[in-house]
Design an enzyme around this catalytic site. Structure first.
Site, PDB file in Angstrom:
ATOM      1  N   SER A 258      42.793  51.446  11.570  1.00  0.00           N
ATOM      2  CA  SER A 258      44.160  51.341  12.091  1.00  0.00           C
ATOM      3  C   SER A 258      44.585  49.887  12.021  1.00  0.00           C
ATOM      4  O   SER A 258      43.752  48.979  11.935  1.00  0.00           O
ATOM      5  CB  SER A 258      44.217  51.823  13.534  1.00  0.00           C
ATOM      6  OG  SER A 258      43.705  50.824  14.377  1.00  0.00           O
ATOM      7  N   LYS A 259      45.892  49.684  12.066  1.00  0.00           N
ATOM      8  CA  LYS A 259      46.471  48.352  11.933  1.00  0.00           C
ATOM      9  C   LYS A 259      45.893  47.382  12.958  1.00  0.00           C
ATOM     10  O   LYS A 259      45.705  46.215  12.677  1.00  0.00           O
ATOM     11  CB  LYS A 259      47.979  48.471  12.171  1.00  0.00           C
ATOM     12  CG  LYS A 259      48.812  48.189  10.965  1.00  0.00           C
ATOM     13  CD  LYS A 259      50.234  48.001  11.398  1.00  0.00           C
ATOM     14  CE  LYS A 259      51.115  48.965  10.633  1.00  0.00           C
ATOM     15  NZ  LYS A 259      52.486  48.975  11.080  1.00  0.00           N
ATOM     16  N   ARG A 260      45.621  47.918  14.158  1.00  0.00           N
ATOM     17  CA  ARG A 260      45.150  47.043  15.242  1.00  0.00           C
ATOM     18  C   ARG A 260      43.784  46.437  14.923  1.00  0.00           C
ATOM     19  O   ARG A 260      43.421  45.407  15.452  1.00  0.00           O
ATOM     20  CB  ARG A 260      45.086  47.833  16.551  1.00  0.00           C
ATOM     21  CG  ARG A 260      46.429  47.887  17.261  1.00  0.00           C
ATOM     22  CD  ARG A 260      46.353  48.709  18.516  1.00  0.00           C
ATOM     23  NE  ARG A 260      46.198  50.125  18.216  1.00  0.00           N
ATOM     24  CZ  ARG A 260      45.143  50.853  18.537  1.00  0.00           C
ATOM     25  NH1 ARG A 260      44.142  50.326  19.174  1.00  0.00           N
ATOM     26  NH2 ARG A 260      45.085  52.124  18.222  1.00  0.00           N
TER      27      ARG A 260
END
Ligand code: GLU
Length: 369
Positions: A258-260
């Site tokens: 995920s982007k995080r």
């Protein structure tokens, strides 16, 4: 028979690493087997369109050296390649399914459907719809249609012909023989929405058939829809293509990417100056496994490989179905190797952009020299 594969992104955002790997595996399959690679834009969910996505996807593919044979901008014999431009086709297939009783019109309002779903859940039923509209008479349906009542078209999963238990299990080229997964499907999934756009299920089955796709290579998240797709092919009297689902990519800590947790968009890798060959090599190895049939492919080869080498060695049936960790350390390593190869090529007088890039970098770093 010509092998035909496709990469079919929805233009709902930027190209991410998982999408690039799917495109790459399709591309490698096509090039290895002398086939055709098609890019198809699946833009039927009008609420999720993000302007600029198609350009971003095409830019990412070009950067990675993945060229498609048919698709937007390029054309081809089975176009148009935007699903939103193929509505007549989906309507014709829907008509056929309605005429044979394999589909039916559902006039239930969203609030009725929510209440029904909640009631079924309270009764601990697996069903997500009570099939009320399946029991409308032809006259009632005709009257409602004439009155312009909003409705969707649903697949009649329990139609006597499609509900016959299958003799052989469904086979996936990566996941092997599958258990019957009908239980996890929604009840009578929607095929055509009230805005007259098809859902993904109908559009992808129709297009894979119309575009003569022989191998559907796509992400693992679609594996659970496979029984529905196979039923749709059967209901339309069509031969299904081969299917290969690609295992999810994970972060080094085993969590879903995920982007995080780091860079997941291809544009991040472009902006940070990674060598495209290294990123391609890294993704190619994410899922690369061994099988008894594998044509001498080593398990996780660690030497850098060019696109030509990847094409020569790629074997879709030798992929692993295990979820794969994308290790950033491996990318750094591959990047060094690909850079070294480019420097070596430049030293040997072969064409390479590395000298210009080095020169530009030096000028930028030491503007006064
Ligand atoms: N449009 C789907 C997606 O973006 C593609 C699924 C498929 O390849 O069939 O995930």
């Amino acid at each position: 028979m010509t092998v035909r594969v496709r990469f079919a992104p929805s233009p709902t955002g930027s190209l991410h690493l998982g999408g690039l790997r799917t495109a790459l595996y399709n591309y490698l399959t096509a090039r290895r087997l002398g086939g055709i690679f098609t890019l198809r834009i699946e833009d039927t969910d009008r609420t999720r369109l993000v302007p600029g996505s198609v350009e971003n996807i095409i830019k990412g593919l070009r950067w990675a050296g993945i060229d498609f044979d048919h698709g937007p901008e390029r054309g081809g014999p089975f176009g148009p390649y935007y699903q939103s431009e193929r509505l007549d086709l989906y309507h014709a297939y829907t008509k056929k399914l309605l005429e044979t009783g394999r589909a039916y019109r559902c006039f239930c309002s969203p609030s009725t459907l929510t209440a029904t779903r909640e009631r079924l859940a309270r009764m601990r039923s697996n069903a997500t719809y009570d099939r009320t509209c399946l029991h409308l008479t032809d006259e009632e349906v005709a009257r409602k249609v004439k009155a312009g009542e909003k409705h969707v078209v649903r697949f009649n999963v329990c139609h006597s012909d499609t509900a016959v238990p299958r003799k052989d299990p469904i086979k996936d080229l990566v996941f092997g023989a599958l258990q019957d997964g009908h239980g996890s499907l929604p009840t009578d999934p929607i095929l055509l929405k009230s805005d007259l756009f098809p859902t993904y299920h109908l559009a992808s089955v129709v297009d894979d058939h119309e575009m003569k796709i022989t191998h559907v290579i796509r992400g693992e998240e679609w594996l659970q829809s496979l029984p529905l797709h196979i039923d749709l092919y059967a209901s339309l009297d069509l031969e299904p293509p081969n299917f290969a689902h690609l295992p999810l990519l994970l972060n080094p800590d085993g969590s879903k990417m995920s982007k995080r947790k780091g860079d997941v968009q291809v544009s991040d890798y472009i902006a940070k100056g990674w060598e495209p060959e290294a990123v391609v090599n890294w993704l190619a190895l994410a899922g690369w496994g061994t099988s008894p049939k594998s044509s001498g492919i080593p398990d996780q080869p660690d030497g850098a490989m060019s696109m030509d080498e990847l094409i020569q060695k790629f074997d879709i049936e030798a992929l692993t179905h295990r979820r794969t960790i994308l290790d950033p350390g491996k990318l750094t390593n591959l990047n060094k190797q690909h850079l070294a190869t480019k420097i070596q090529a430049a030293t040997n007088g072969e064409p390479s952009d590395i000298l210009t890039r080095a020169e530009n970098l030096l000028r930028k770093t030491y503007p006064d020299r």
